[in-house]
Design a protein around this motif. Structure first.
Motif, PDB file in Angstrom:
ATOM      1  N   LYS A  64       0.837  -1.193   0.000  1.00 54.44           N
ATOM      2  CA  LYS A  64       0.000   0.000   0.000  1.00 54.44           C
ATOM      3  C   LYS A  64       0.874   1.246   0.000  1.00 54.44           C
ATOM      4  CE  LYS A  64      -4.147  -1.855   2.156  1.00 54.44           C
ATOM      5  NZ  LYS A  64      -5.072  -1.764   3.272  1.00 54.44           N
ATOM      6  N   ALA A  65       1.943   1.228   0.786  1.00 50.61           N
ATOM      7  CA  ALA A  65       2.848   2.377   0.839  1.00 50.61           C
ATOM      8  C   ALA A  65       3.538   2.564  -0.512  1.00 50.61           C
ATOM      9  CB  ALA A  65       3.875   2.196   1.944  1.00 50.61           C
ATOM     10  N   THR A  66       3.944   1.463  -1.123  1.00 51.29           N
ATOM     11  CA  THR A  66       4.595   1.527  -2.431  1.00 51.29           C
ATOM     12  C   THR A  66       3.626   2.042  -3.479  1.00 51.29           C
ATOM     13  OG1 THR A  66       6.006  -0.330  -1.814  1.00 51.29           O
ATOM     14  CG2 THR A  66       5.852   0.202  -4.161  1.00 51.29           C
ATOM     15  N   ASP A  67       2.382   1.565  -3.444  1.00 52.11           N
ATOM     16  CA  ASP A  67       1.364   2.021  -4.393  1.00 52.11           C
ATOM     17  C   ASP A  67       1.094   3.513  -4.229  1.00 52.11           C
ATOM     18  OD1 ASP A  67       1.167  -0.509  -5.413  1.00 52.11           O
ATOM     19  OD2 ASP A  67      -0.675  -1.020  -4.327  1.00 52.11           O
ATOM     20  N   ALA A  68       1.005   3.975  -2.987  1.00 54.82           N
ATOM     21  CA  ALA A  68       0.752   5.395  -2.717  1.00 54.82           C
ATOM     22  C   ALA A  68       1.920   6.242  -3.214  1.00 54.82           C
ATOM     23  CB  ALA A  68       0.514   5.628  -1.237  1.00 54.82           C
ATOM     24  N   ALA A  69       3.138   5.793  -2.974  1.00 53.21           N
ATOM     25  CA  ALA A  69       4.313   6.536  -3.435  1.00 53.21           C
ATOM     26  C   ALA A  69       4.369   6.553  -4.956  1.00 53.21           C
ATOM     27  CB  ALA A  69       5.580   5.912  -2.866  1.00 53.21           C
ATOM     28  N   SER A  70       4.037   5.436  -5.575  1.00 53.96           N
ATOM     29  CA  SER A  70       4.030   5.355  -7.033  1.00 53.96           C
ATOM     30  C   SER A  70       2.975   6.285  -7.617  1.00 53.96           C
ATOM     31  CB  SER A  70       3.763   3.921  -7.472  1.00 53.96           C
ATOM     32  OG  SER A  70       3.643   3.869  -8.870  1.00 53.96           O
ATOM     33  N   GLU A  71       1.804   6.333  -6.982  1.00 52.23           N
ATOM     34  CA  GLU A  71       0.721   7.192  -7.453  1.00 52.23           C
ATOM     35  C   GLU A  71       1.115   8.660  -7.337  1.00 52.23           C
ATOM     36  OE1 GLU A  71      -3.779   8.205  -6.119  1.00 52.23           O
ATOM     37  OE2 GLU A  71      -3.271   6.078  -6.260  1.00 52.23           O
ATOM     38  N   GLU A  72       1.782   9.039  -6.239  1.00 48.53           N
ATOM     39  CA  GLU A  72       2.227  10.417  -6.066  1.00 48.53           C
ATOM     40  C   GLU A  72       3.237  10.797  -7.134  1.00 48.53           C
ATOM     41  OE1 GLU A  72       3.514  11.865  -2.273  1.00 48.53           O
ATOM     42  OE2 GLU A  72       1.891  10.831  -1.249  1.00 48.53           O
ATOM     43  N   ALA A  73       4.099   9.868  -7.494  1.00 54.30           N
ATOM     44  CA  ALA A  73       5.116  10.142  -8.503  1.00 54.30           C
ATOM     45  C   ALA A  73       4.470  10.365  -9.870  1.00 54.30           C
ATOM     46  CB  ALA A  73       6.105   9.005  -8.571  1.00 54.30           C
ATOM     47  N   ASP A  74       3.314   9.800 -10.106  1.00 43.60           N
ATOM     48  CA  ASP A  74       2.633   9.906 -11.391  1.00 43.60           C
ATOM     49  C   ASP A  74       1.695  11.110 -11.471  1.00 43.60           C
ATOM     50  OD1 ASP A  74       3.928   7.622 -12.195  1.00 43.60           O
ATOM     51  OD2 ASP A  74       2.251   6.298 -11.731  1.00 43.60           O
ATOM     52  N   LEU A  75       1.623  11.923 -10.426  1.00 47.78           N
ATOM     53  CA  LEU A  75       0.731  13.078 -10.441  1.00 47.78           C
ATOM     54  C   LEU A  75       1.320  14.199 -11.280  1.00 47.78           C
ATOM     55  CD1 LEU A  75      -0.510  13.270  -6.738  1.00 47.78           C
ATOM     56  CD2 LEU A  75      -1.708  12.353  -8.724  1.00 47.78           C
ATOM     57  N   ILE A  76       0.432  14.903 -11.955  1.00 47.30           N
ATOM     58  CA  ILE A  76       0.816  16.032 -12.795  1.00 47.30           C
ATOM     59  C   ILE A  76       0.085  17.266 -12.283  1.00 47.30           C
ATOM     60  CG2 ILE A  76       0.660  16.998 -15.121  1.00 47.30           C
ATOM     61  CD1 ILE A  76       0.721  14.146 -16.180  1.00 47.30           C
ATOM     62  N   THR A  77       0.790  18.381 -12.197  1.00 56.18           N
ATOM     63  CA  THR A  77       0.163  19.634 -11.797  1.00 56.18           C
ATOM     64  C   THR A  77      -0.408  20.296 -13.047  1.00 56.18           C
ATOM     65  OG1 THR A  77       1.721  19.917  -9.993  1.00 56.18           O
ATOM     66  CG2 THR A  77       0.489  21.865 -10.675  1.00 56.18           C
ATOM     67  N   VAL A  78      -1.710  20.574 -12.992  1.00 60.91           N
ATOM     68  CA  VAL A  78      -2.384  21.246 -14.096  1.00 60.91           C
ATOM     69  C   VAL A  78      -3.018  22.528 -13.586  1.00 60.91           C
ATOM     70  CG1 VAL A  78      -2.828  19.111 -15.376  1.00 60.91           C
ATOM     71  CG2 VAL A  78      -4.528  19.952 -13.765  1.00 60.91           C
ATOM     72  N   VAL A  79      -3.353  23.419 -14.511  1.00 59.95           N
ATOM     73  CA  VAL A  79      -4.003  24.679 -14.185  1.00 59.95           C
ATOM     74  C   VAL A  79      -5.342  24.719 -14.902  1.00 59.95           C
ATOM     75  CG1 VAL A  79      -3.821  27.196 -14.321  1.00 59.95           C
ATOM     76  CG2 VAL A  79      -1.775  25.815 -13.958  1.00 59.95           C
ATOM     77  N   VAL A  80      -6.398  25.059 -14.168  1.00 60.03           N
ATOM     78  CA  VAL A  80      -7.737  25.152 -14.750  1.00 60.03           C
ATOM     79  C   VAL A  80      -7.785  26.406 -15.624  1.00 60.03           C
ATOM     80  CG1 VAL A  80     -10.206  25.327 -14.258  1.00 60.03           C
ATOM     81  CG2 VAL A  80      -8.722  23.988 -12.735  1.00 60.03           C
TER      82      VAL A  80
END
Length: 100
Positions: free
Chosen positions: A5-21
């Protein structure tokens, strides 16, 4: 199991992209509303779908556009009671007939 679960959460955070509306748009994500010019962290998949729909742009794309748009300069000179405004931007002043 907790390690996965910790690995999945860290992996998901690494895949996040900052976008602007984008202007005139709003996005609801995880129960929270975001209006124009707001930053949102999204998964690559969600970001791609919203970019394709014209609701957001990546923060990097917005920064790049701002850098390209900067560099325009305006000067105002006053002599004999008259002000003269000069700019390196293309003229957008129209004559009374409406022609540029």
């Amino acid at each position: 199991m907790a390690k996965n679960k910790a690995t999945d959460a860290a992996s998901e955070e690494a895949d996040l992209i900052t976008v602007v509306v984008l202007k005139g748009k709003s996005v609801r994500h995880d129960g929270k509303g975001y209006t124009q010019n707001s930053r949102v962290e999204l998964s690559e998949n969600d970001a791609s779908q919203l970019i394709a729909s014209g609701f957001v742009k990546t923060l990097d794309a917005v920064k790049q556009e701002m850098e390209e748009a900067s560099g325009q300069e305006v000067s105002i000179a006053k002599a004999d009671g008259q002000s003269t405004i000069t700019s390196d931007a293309p003229s957008v002043v129209k004559s009374e007939s409406g022609e540029a």
